[in-house]
Design a protein around this motif. Structure first.
Motif, PDB file in Angstrom:
ATOM      1  N   VAL A   1       0.837  -1.200   0.000  1.00  0.00           N
ATOM      2  CA  VAL A   1       0.000   0.000   0.000  1.00  0.00           C
ATOM      3  C   VAL A   1       0.872   1.250   0.000  1.00  0.00           C
ATOM      4  O   VAL A   1       0.673   2.163  -0.809  1.00  0.00           O
ATOM      5  N   PHE A   2       1.860   1.300   0.878  1.00  0.00           N
ATOM      6  CA  PHE A   2       2.686   2.504   0.959  1.00  0.00           C
ATOM      7  C   PHE A   2       3.620   2.644  -0.241  1.00  0.00           C
ATOM      8  O   PHE A   2       3.929   3.760  -0.650  1.00  0.00           O
ATOM      9  N   THR A   3       4.008   1.539  -0.836  1.00  0.00           N
ATOM     10  CA  THR A   3       4.774   1.604  -2.088  1.00  0.00           C
ATOM     11  C   THR A   3       3.888   2.193  -3.181  1.00  0.00           C
ATOM     12  O   THR A   3       4.322   3.076  -3.936  1.00  0.00           O
ATOM     13  N   THR A   4       2.645   1.727  -3.248  1.00  0.00           N
ATOM     14  CA  THR A   4       1.704   2.246  -4.245  1.00  0.00           C
ATOM     15  C   THR A   4       1.418   3.724  -4.010  1.00  0.00           C
ATOM     16  O   THR A   4       1.388   4.517  -4.964  1.00  0.00           O
ATOM     17  N   VAL A   5       1.213   4.114  -2.758  1.00  0.00           N
ATOM     18  CA  VAL A   5       0.969   5.522  -2.436  1.00  0.00           C
ATOM     19  C   VAL A   5       2.160   6.365  -2.876  1.00  0.00           C
ATOM     20  O   VAL A   5       1.993   7.403  -3.526  1.00  0.00           O
ATOM     21  N   PHE A   6       3.350   5.916  -2.565  1.00  0.00           N
ATOM     22  CA  PHE A   6       4.557   6.659  -2.924  1.00  0.00           C
ATOM     23  C   PHE A   6       4.686   6.810  -4.442  1.00  0.00           C
ATOM     24  O   PHE A   6       4.989   7.896  -4.944  1.00  0.00           O
ATOM     25  N   LEU A   7       4.420   5.721  -5.174  1.00  0.00           N
ATOM     26  CA  LEU A   7       4.594   5.743  -6.624  1.00  0.00           C
ATOM     27  C   LEU A   7       3.464   6.452  -7.367  1.00  0.00           C
ATOM     28  O   LEU A   7       3.667   6.921  -8.492  1.00  0.00           O
ATOM     29  N   SER A   8       2.291   6.522  -6.750  1.00  0.00           N
ATOM     30  CA  SER A   8       1.153   7.080  -7.487  1.00  0.00           C
ATOM     31  C   SER A   8       0.523   8.308  -6.830  1.00  0.00           C
ATOM     32  O   SER A   8      -0.593   8.691  -7.193  1.00  0.00           O
ATOM     33  N   ILE A   9       1.202   8.945  -5.888  1.00  0.00           N
ATOM     34  CA  ILE A   9       0.645  10.121  -5.212  1.00  0.00           C
ATOM     35  C   ILE A   9       0.360  11.240  -6.207  1.00  0.00           C
ATOM     36  O   ILE A   9      -0.586  12.006  -6.032  1.00  0.00           O
ATOM     37  N   ASN A  10       1.115  11.327  -7.288  1.00  0.00           N
ATOM     38  CA  ASN A  10       0.869  12.370  -8.288  1.00  0.00           C
ATOM     39  C   ASN A  10      -0.423  12.128  -9.063  1.00  0.00           C
ATOM     40  O   ASN A  10      -0.939  13.033  -9.707  1.00  0.00           O
ATOM     41  N   GLN A  11      -0.958  10.924  -8.997  1.00  0.00           N
ATOM     42  CA  GLN A  11      -2.223  10.617  -9.661  1.00  0.00           C
ATOM     43  C   GLN A  11      -3.423  10.896  -8.753  1.00  0.00           C
ATOM     44  O   GLN A  11      -4.559  10.831  -9.208  1.00  0.00           O
ATOM     45  N   PHE A  12      -3.167  11.175  -7.479  1.00  0.00           N
ATOM     46  CA  PHE A  12      -4.249  11.476  -6.548  1.00  0.00           C
ATOM     47  C   PHE A  12      -4.870  12.804  -6.945  1.00  0.00           C
ATOM     48  O   PHE A  12      -4.208  13.833  -7.004  1.00  0.00           O
ATOM     49  N   LYS A  13      -6.178  12.779  -7.233  1.00  0.00           N
ATOM     50  CA  LYS A  13      -6.872  13.954  -7.757  1.00  0.00           C
ATOM     51  C   LYS A  13      -7.512  14.806  -6.662  1.00  0.00           C
ATOM     52  O   LYS A  13      -7.964  15.911  -6.925  1.00  0.00           O
ATOM     53  N   GLY A  14      -7.619  14.278  -5.477  1.00  0.00           N
ATOM     54  CA  GLY A  14      -8.248  15.023  -4.398  1.00  0.00           C
ATOM     55  C   GLY A  14      -9.764  14.923  -4.417  1.00  0.00           C
ATOM     56  O   GLY A  14     -10.443  15.733  -3.779  1.00  0.00           O
ATOM     57  N   ASP A  15     -10.311  13.934  -5.137  1.00  0.00           N
ATOM     58  CA  ASP A  15     -11.763  13.735  -5.178  1.00  0.00           C
ATOM     59  C   ASP A  15     -12.300  13.268  -3.829  1.00  0.00           C
ATOM     60  O   ASP A  15     -13.493  13.403  -3.562  1.00  0.00           O
ATOM     61  N   SER A  16     -11.444  12.678  -3.037  1.00  0.00           N
ATOM     62  CA  SER A  16     -11.828  12.184  -1.720  1.00  0.00           C
ATOM     63  C   SER A  16     -10.748  12.598  -0.730  1.00  0.00           C
ATOM     64  O   SER A  16      -9.735  13.182  -1.114  1.00  0.00           O
ATOM     65  N   LYS A  17     -10.985  12.260   0.529  1.00  0.00           N
ATOM     66  CA  LYS A  17      -9.947  12.525   1.529  1.00  0.00           C
ATOM     67  C   LYS A  17      -8.765  11.599   1.250  1.00  0.00           C
ATOM     68  O   LYS A  17      -8.927  10.514   0.678  1.00  0.00           O
ATOM     69  N   LEU A  18      -7.594  11.998   1.671  1.00  0.00           N
ATOM     70  CA  LEU A  18      -6.393  11.186   1.499  1.00  0.00           C
ATOM     71  C   LEU A  18      -6.553   9.841   2.198  1.00  0.00           C
ATOM     72  O   LEU A  18      -6.188   8.794   1.654  1.00  0.00           O
TER      73      LEU A  18
ATOM     74  N   THR B   1      -5.811  -0.024   0.062  1.00  0.00           N
ATOM     75  CA  THR B   1      -5.693  -1.159   0.979  1.00  0.00           C
ATOM     76  C   THR B   1      -6.708  -2.240   0.638  1.00  0.00           C
ATOM     77  O   THR B   1      -6.360  -3.424   0.527  1.00  0.00           O
ATOM     78  N   VAL B   2      -7.962  -1.847   0.463  1.00  0.00           N
ATOM     79  CA  VAL B   2      -9.012  -2.813   0.129  1.00  0.00           C
ATOM     80  C   VAL B   2      -8.693  -3.484  -1.211  1.00  0.00           C
ATOM     81  O   VAL B   2      -8.826  -4.705  -1.346  1.00  0.00           O
ATOM     82  N   ASN B   3      -8.267  -2.701  -2.191  1.00  0.00           N
ATOM     83  CA  ASN B   3      -7.923  -3.283  -3.496  1.00  0.00           C
ATOM     84  C   ASN B   3      -6.782  -4.293  -3.387  1.00  0.00           C
ATOM     85  O   ASN B   3      -6.841  -5.360  -4.000  1.00  0.00           O
ATOM     86  N   LYS B   4      -5.768  -3.972  -2.605  1.00  0.00           N
ATOM     87  CA  LYS B   4      -4.641  -4.906  -2.417  1.00  0.00           C
ATOM     88  C   LYS B   4      -5.105  -6.175  -1.707  1.00  0.00           C
ATOM     89  O   LYS B   4      -4.666  -7.273  -2.048  1.00  0.00           O
ATOM     90  N   CYS B   5      -5.976  -6.024  -0.717  1.00  0.00           N
ATOM     91  CA  CYS B   5      -6.516  -7.205  -0.020  1.00  0.00           C
ATOM     92  C   CYS B   5      -7.339  -8.054  -0.984  1.00  0.00           C
ATOM     93  O   CYS B   5      -7.216  -9.287  -0.993  1.00  0.00           O
ATOM     94  N   GLN B   6      -8.170  -7.413  -1.799  1.00  0.00           N
ATOM     95  CA  GLN B   6      -8.981  -8.154  -2.770  1.00  0.00           C
ATOM     96  C   GLN B   6      -8.094  -8.883  -3.781  1.00  0.00           C
ATOM     97  O   GLN B   6      -8.382 -10.021  -4.144  1.00  0.00           O
ATOM     98  N   GLU B   7      -7.026  -8.230  -4.228  1.00  0.00           N
ATOM     99  CA  GLU B   7      -6.093  -8.885  -5.153  1.00  0.00           C
ATOM    100  C   GLU B   7      -5.518 -10.149  -4.527  1.00  0.00           C
ATOM    101  O   GLU B   7      -5.433 -11.191  -5.177  1.00  0.00           O
ATOM    102  N   LEU B   8      -5.119 -10.059  -3.269  1.00  0.00           N
ATOM    103  CA  LEU B   8      -4.541 -11.213  -2.587  1.00  0.00           C
ATOM    104  C   LEU B   8      -5.576 -12.317  -2.397  1.00  0.00           C
ATOM    105  O   LEU B   8      -5.279 -13.498  -2.597  1.00  0.00           O
ATOM    106  N   ILE B   9      -6.801 -11.956  -2.019  1.00  0.00           N
ATOM    107  CA  ILE B   9      -7.869 -12.941  -1.850  1.00  0.00           C
ATOM    108  C   ILE B   9      -8.137 -13.652  -3.174  1.00  0.00           C
ATOM    109  O   ILE B   9      -8.267 -14.870  -3.218  1.00  0.00           O
ATOM    110  N   ARG B  10      -8.213 -12.892  -4.260  1.00  0.00           N
ATOM    111  CA  ARG B  10      -8.456 -13.497  -5.580  1.00  0.00           C
ATOM    112  C   ARG B  10      -7.299 -14.396  -6.004  1.00  0.00           C
ATOM    113  O   ARG B  10      -7.517 -15.462  -6.582  1.00  0.00           O
ATOM    114  N   LYS B  11      -6.091 -13.961  -5.704  1.00  0.00           N
ATOM    115  CA  LYS B  11      -4.921 -14.778  -6.031  1.00  0.00           C
ATOM    116  C   LYS B  11      -4.977 -16.103  -5.271  1.00  0.00           C
ATOM    117  O   LYS B  11      -4.718 -17.160  -5.832  1.00  0.00           O
ATOM    118  N   ARG B  12      -5.338 -16.031  -3.989  1.00  0.00           N
ATOM    119  CA  ARG B  12      -5.474 -17.246  -3.177  1.00  0.00           C
ATOM    120  C   ARG B  12      -6.566 -18.158  -3.715  1.00  0.00           C
ATOM    121  O   ARG B  12      -6.404 -19.362  -3.770  1.00  0.00           O
TER     122      ARG B  12
END
Length: 192
Positions: free
Chosen positions: A50-67, A75-86
């Protein structure tokens, strides 16, 4: 530092801002991941991702929601990816599906996860509850976990899951109903 300044500092590559962000959110990200995945090593891995993704993609954050909402969504997306992989790996294995859970005896609910915040005398009940939560359909499990375990309000869950407020309410209602049904036989047998 207010959120706009924090985002601007992050987008300008400030190491201090990123360290502050990590210290402010790492426990929250870890706790949410741990509650969803029910595995310490997986939660640690997801937190790092999650923090690697935040660091690499912070410039893509548009501010549509709270940080925080954006970080929870990652976090939820990463958890879902892992669940699907399992689940792809388990496709040919033997495991209990939700459909089978309705008629399965309470002893078939996986009960080996113990949340660290649960007192000793409630650990068996907690393990049974988390086993039942783990058998819920993925979106019900995530919405229920975010609200009931992590205390995230419905409105923020709707934003994190990119769905409507009524959908979140429905997911949590159905999760409660499914848990009530799944746990009924356990409580009938063990809580007399």
């Amino acid at each position: 530092m207010d959120e706009l300044n924090e985002i601007e500092a992050l987008q300008n590559g400030s190491q201090k801002a990123f360290s502050l962000l990590t210290s402010n959110y790492s426990a929250k990200v870890y706790n949410l991941s741990f509650s969803i995945l029910q595995n310490q090593e997986d939660a640690e891995d997801v937190t790092q991702e999650v923090f690697t993704t935040v660091f690499l993609s912070i410039n893509q954050f548009k501010g549509d929601s709270k940080l925080s909402t954006w970080i929870y969504r990652i976090t939820v997306n990463k958890c879902q990816e892992l669940i699907r992989k399992r689940s792809r790996k388990k496709r040919f294995g033997i495991f209990t599906t939700y459909d089978k859970m309705e008629t399965a005896p309470s002893s078939s609910i996986k009960a080996n996860f113990v949340h660290p915040g649960i007192e000793l005398e409630n650990q068996e009940r907690s393990a049974i509850l988390f086993g039942a939560i783990n058998c819920l359909p993925e979106n019900q499990k995530i919405a229920f976990t975010m609200h009931k375990i992590e205390g995230i309000p419905y409105e923020e869950i709707a934003s994190i899951m990119e769905t409507s407020l009524s959908s979140v309410e429905s997911l949590i209602f159905r999760a409660r109903q499914n848990l009530k049904q799944a746990l009924a036989s356990y409580y009938e047998e063990n809580e007399r």
